[in-house]
Enzyme design. Sequence first.
Site, mmCIF file in Angstrom:
data_model
loop_
_atom_site.group_PDB
_atom_site.id
_atom_site.type_symbol
_atom_site.label_atom_id
_atom_site.label_comp_id
_atom_site.label_asym_id
_atom_site.label_seq_id
_atom_site.Cartn_x
_atom_site.Cartn_y
_atom_site.Cartn_z
ATOM 1 N N ASP A 1 0.835 -1.208 0.000
ATOM 2 C CA ASP A 1 0.000 0.000 0.000
ATOM 3 C C ASP A 1 0.864 1.250 0.000
ATOM 4 O O ASP A 1 2.065 1.193 0.267
ATOM 5 C CB ASP A 1 -0.969 0.030 1.194
ATOM 6 N N ASN B 1 -7.367 -1.895 13.873
ATOM 7 C CA ASN B 1 -8.804 -2.070 13.643
ATOM 8 C C ASN B 1 -9.107 -3.371 12.904
ATOM 9 O O ASN B 1 -10.239 -3.594 12.467
ATOM 10 C CB ASN B 1 -9.371 -0.877 12.871
ATOM 11 N N HIS C 1 -7.608 -4.350 10.066
ATOM 12 C CA HIS C 1 -7.394 -4.312 8.618
ATOM 13 C C HIS C 1 -6.165 -5.123 8.221
ATOM 14 O O HIS C 1 -5.267 -5.375 9.033
ATOM 15 C CB HIS C 1 -7.301 -2.869 8.100
ATOM 16 N N GLU D 1 -10.167 -1.986 4.887
ATOM 17 C CA GLU D 1 -10.717 -1.513 6.142
ATOM 18 C C GLU D 1 -11.993 -2.266 6.537
ATOM 19 O O GLU D 1 -12.699 -2.831 5.690
ATOM 20 C CB GLU D 1 -11.023 -0.018 6.034
#
Length: 259
Positions: free
Chosen positions: A78, A144, A146, A151
Amino acid sequence: MAAIQFTVDKLRVRILGSVAEVGTTAAATTAETIRRAVAERGAARVILATGNSQLAFIAALRAESNVPWDSVTVFHMDEYVGVDADHPASFQRWIGGNVADRFHPAAVHYLQGDTADPEQEALRYEKLLRAAPLDLVCMGIGENGHIAFNEPFQADFADERWVRVIELDDRSRKQQVGEGHFRTVQDVPRSAISLTVPALLAPAAVQVTAPEARKAEAVRAALTGPVSNACPATVLREHPNADLFLDRDSAALLDQFTG
């Protein structure tokens, strides 16, 4: 502390005593996977994550001998939209400094965050990924849940695309500040170019390192909740050849497995 091992669905889990042990164990696994791929096919294609949780792993990988880096092609997973390679938080810069400059692989393919057309950059990178089989992905799990920047509630486990422009979850943006990459949440870009879930699961082997207490909630969700995009990391349990390496702190909420 003796390592604790168990399996959740298809995912092999190992709890080690420290971050350093996580790094050393993961590095040994990576080195062996690369050696085997090069022995069998003459080359290896590897996707590497960036970020603080990968530093111990990368440091330990330097101590591994006889890794045929001159036959390895490296991808990363990413990059922030609008961030150039010289930005302190650039993942391209992280790969350059921690991987390219240390191991000198045969090739490193970078995602260009400062491109004028992020959608075209996603397509360009996808073509590179699909050009030949992928042998290994080394990744982490976000606070979280991910994986890469897929997400919660946005990740598509059946996405036809391998690379997409995505919107960052607020908790992901806060994590980047907490890790020291940006001064404020407002400084963190709102979008990124990310490999999708199918791209991350495409390699023959998946290796996940998720140390530190701040990952404990995400790790518990990944191993105990239903497989769904509410916690994208749950999908790791479906890969036929995946390993998750934890330390005592990130495994602190796994009493049902550790007794």
